[in-house]
Design a protein around this motif. Structure first.
Motif, PDB file in Angstrom:
ATOM      1  N   ASP A 290       0.855  -1.192   0.000  1.00  0.00           N
ATOM      2  CA  ASP A 290       0.000   0.000   0.000  1.00  0.00           C
ATOM      3  C   ASP A 290       0.884   1.232   0.000  1.00  0.00           C
ATOM      4  OD1 ASP A 290      -1.936   1.894   0.198  1.00  0.00           O
ATOM      5  OD2 ASP A 290      -2.574   1.391   2.239  1.00  0.00           O
ATOM      6  N   VAL A 291       1.085   1.808  -1.176  1.00  0.00           N
ATOM      7  CA  VAL A 291       1.906   3.010  -1.296  1.00  0.00           C
ATOM      8  C   VAL A 291       1.050   4.256  -1.500  1.00  0.00           C
ATOM      9  CG1 VAL A 291       3.980   1.835  -2.110  1.00  0.00           C
ATOM     10  CG2 VAL A 291       2.229   2.519  -3.750  1.00  0.00           C
ATOM     11  N   GLY A 292      -0.245   4.103  -1.247  1.00  0.00           N
ATOM     12  CA  GLY A 292      -1.130   5.257  -1.295  1.00  0.00           C
ATOM     13  C   GLY A 292      -1.685   5.595  -2.655  1.00  0.00           C
ATOM     14  N   MET A 293      -1.523   4.725  -3.642  1.00  0.00           N
ATOM     15  CA  MET A 293      -2.089   5.021  -4.962  1.00  0.00           C
ATOM     16  C   MET A 293      -3.605   4.872  -4.918  1.00  0.00           C
ATOM     17  SD  MET A 293       0.482   3.681  -7.957  1.00  0.00           S
ATOM     18  CE  MET A 293       0.369   1.949  -7.582  1.00  0.00           C
ATOM     19  N   PRO A 294      -4.354   5.875  -5.386  1.00  0.00           N
ATOM     20  CA  PRO A 294      -5.825   5.802  -5.346  1.00  0.00           C
ATOM     21  C   PRO A 294      -6.336   4.724  -6.289  1.00  0.00           C
ATOM     22  CG  PRO A 294      -5.122   7.692  -6.627  1.00  0.00           C
ATOM     23  CD  PRO A 294      -3.877   7.127  -6.002  1.00  0.00           C
ATOM     24  N   LYS A 295      -7.315   3.978  -5.841  1.00  0.00           N
ATOM     25  CA  LYS A 295      -7.854   2.883  -6.641  1.00  0.00           C
ATOM     26  C   LYS A 295      -9.234   3.187  -7.216  1.00  0.00           C
ATOM     27  CE  LYS A 295      -5.295  -0.604  -3.999  1.00  0.00           C
ATOM     28  NZ  LYS A 295      -4.388  -0.964  -5.104  1.00  0.00           N
TER      29      LYS A 295
ATOM     30  N   LEU B 239     -14.052   6.341 -18.597  1.00  0.00           N
ATOM     31  CA  LEU B 239     -13.738   5.769 -17.289  1.00  0.00           C
ATOM     32  C   LEU B 239     -12.249   5.429 -17.232  1.00  0.00           C
ATOM     33  CD1 LEU B 239     -14.852   4.740 -14.565  1.00  0.00           C
ATOM     34  CD2 LEU B 239     -15.145   2.501 -15.650  1.00  0.00           C
ATOM     35  N   ILE B 240     -11.532   6.066 -16.311  1.00  0.00           N
ATOM     36  CA  ILE B 240     -10.098   5.868 -16.175  1.00  0.00           C
ATOM     37  C   ILE B 240      -9.787   5.462 -14.735  1.00  0.00           C
ATOM     38  CG2 ILE B 240      -7.821   6.943 -16.321  1.00  0.00           C
ATOM     39  CD1 ILE B 240      -9.139   6.571 -19.002  1.00  0.00           C
ATOM     40  N   ASN B 241      -8.936   4.443 -14.584  1.00  0.00           N
ATOM     41  CA  ASN B 241      -8.503   4.017 -13.264  1.00  0.00           C
ATOM     42  C   ASN B 241      -7.323   4.879 -12.815  1.00  0.00           C
ATOM     43  OD1 ASN B 241      -7.156   2.516 -11.119  1.00  0.00           O
ATOM     44  ND2 ASN B 241      -8.545   0.845 -11.635  1.00  0.00           N
ATOM     45  N   LYS B 242      -7.474   5.574 -11.704  1.00  0.00           N
ATOM     46  CA  LYS B 242      -6.415   6.449 -11.212  1.00  0.00           C
ATOM     47  C   LYS B 242      -5.118   5.694 -10.963  1.00  0.00           C
ATOM     48  CE  LYS B 242      -9.186   9.983  -8.811  1.00  0.00           C
ATOM     49  NZ  LYS B 242      -9.441  10.593  -7.476  1.00  0.00           N
ATOM     50  N   GLU B 243      -5.227   4.511 -10.398  1.00  0.00           N
ATOM     51  CA  GLU B 243      -4.031   3.724 -10.097  1.00  0.00           C
ATOM     52  C   GLU B 243      -3.270   3.382 -11.364  1.00  0.00           C
ATOM     53  OE1 GLU B 243      -2.949  -0.036  -7.223  1.00  0.00           O
ATOM     54  OE2 GLU B 243      -4.694  -0.226  -8.524  1.00  0.00           O
ATOM     55  N   ASP B 244      -3.987   2.974 -12.405  1.00  0.00           N
ATOM     56  CA  ASP B 244      -3.333   2.665 -13.678  1.00  0.00           C
ATOM     57  C   ASP B 244      -2.677   3.896 -14.272  1.00  0.00           C
ATOM     58  OD1 ASP B 244      -4.118   0.050 -13.487  1.00  0.00           O
ATOM     59  OD2 ASP B 244      -5.862   0.255 -14.796  1.00  0.00           O
TER      60      ASP B 244
ATOM     61  N   GLY C 117       2.393  -5.348  -7.392  1.00  0.00           N
ATOM     62  CA  GLY C 117       2.003  -5.789  -6.059  1.00  0.00           C
ATOM     63  C   GLY C 117       0.881  -4.948  -5.492  1.00  0.00           C
ATOM     64  N   SER C 118       0.879  -3.654  -5.797  1.00  0.00           N
ATOM     65  CA  SER C 118      -0.207  -2.781  -5.360  1.00  0.00           C
ATOM     66  C   SER C 118      -1.519  -3.143  -6.054  1.00  0.00           C
ATOM     67  CB  SER C 118       0.156  -1.317  -5.632  1.00  0.00           C
ATOM     68  OG  SER C 118      -0.908  -0.458  -5.298  1.00  0.00           O
TER      69      SER C 118
END
Length: 309
Positions: free
Chosen positions: A131-136, A151-156, A223-224
């Motif tokens: 968990d490095v804090g990337m928004p999912k 629709l876009i995934n913030k983490e990606d 891993g995230s």
């Protein structure tokens, strides 16, 4: 049109992650002529180190800041990859200078199994979270242009940006720095590089460490997304078609090849998957790589080998 652009952007972001893994293969092959089968194991080992250190650091130092724990864990994992690079050069590569390619290939297979076993011994074999804090949470963009937006995934999106920055930095490193030019000289001829004063052992430590950093970043990102598990080693297999398309000796080729594979997988999954019954994203990249092997085996940017007699 909006759906197509959404799928295209998803493919581009996945492609950047493929490029990041493929870079490990390209970097080591450029500097030592070794096809590094242990790259997948390096991704797993680095991710395990990051995950476990981020758990252990708060216990060791007695604080609760997740950000500080992640920063310390990252530097500890980086130190592990530096130690790994030094040990590989000291115990393996320096004894195999100018040996046949198959000998070096088998050495990397041995490194793979050692890393798999050693990683389980030191860090455990469970599934761990990073968990490095990337928004999912996904977000909608360009709602005023497309009906309903994209629709876009913030983490990606963040992962693709990090991968792009690292890829660009490594490209500049190889093309513009003296060390990068020395690494290319080592790849061309080990003995000639040594004869002009290039320290072969130091160059190998540098390139394996840089490949370890790319493995660490790739391991953190994957891993995230899916958790740190031993299936991470298969990510390296997903990167093989990338280097076949781009060329085993080309850093820009790893980038372009990754983007082609990422976009091709996503679009084929969306548009061809319903027609063939699904599962096309699993084998599409390998079929495309096979076509390239038949008609352009050196890849898009690879160096064509000319044998003179």
């Amino acid at each position: 049109m909006g759906f197509f652009i959404e799928a295209l952007m998803g493919g581009l972001m996945a492609g950047m992650l493929y490029s990041l893994v493929a870079l490990g293969f390209v970097l080591i092959f450029k500097a030592s002529g070794v096809f590094n089968f242990s790259q997948g194991a390096m991704v797993l080992f680095a991710a395990l180190a990051m995950a476990r250190f981020s758990e252990w650091v708060p216990q060791w130092f007695g604080f609760e800041s997740k950000l500080l724990a992640n920063v310390i864990a990252f530097f500890l994992a980086t130190a592990c990859m530096l130690a790994f690079a030094w040990l590989v050069e000291r115990l393996v590569l320096r004894h195999l200078v100018n040996q046949e390619g198959v000998t070096l290939l088998m050495a990397t297979l041995g490194i793979t199994y050692f890393l798999d076993g050693f990683g389980q011994t030191v860090f455990g074999s469970s599934v761990y979270a990073i968990d490095v804090g990337m928004p999912k949470e996904p977000v909608f963009i360009l709602e005023e242009v497309f009906d309903g937006g994209l629709l876009i995934n913030k983490e990606d999106l963040i992962a693709a940006f990090v991968a792009a920055v690292l890829v660009a930095a490594l490209s500049l490193f190889f093309q513009k720095t003296g060390t990068g030019r020395a690494l290319r000289a080592v790849a061309d001829d080990h003995q000639a590089a040594q004869s002009i004063g290039i320290p072969l052992g130091r160059m190998w430590v540098i390139v394996w460490f840089v490949a370890g950093i790319t493995a660490l970043v790739a391991g953190i990102i994957w891993g995230s997304k899916i958790g740190v598990q031993f299936s991470l080693t298969t990510i390296a297999l997903r990167a093989l078609p990338v280097i076949i398309l781009g060329g085993l000796t080309s850093v820009p080729g790893a980038i372009v090849g990754g983007l082609i594979i990422g976009v091709g997988e996503k679009l084929s999954e969306v548009y061809l998957g319903p027609l063939v019954g699904g599962g096309i994203e699993i084998w599409f990249a390998y079929v495309l790589a096979l076509v390239f092997l038949l008609f352009r085996p050196q890849g898009l940017f690879g160096e064509k080998i000319i044998d003179r007699v």
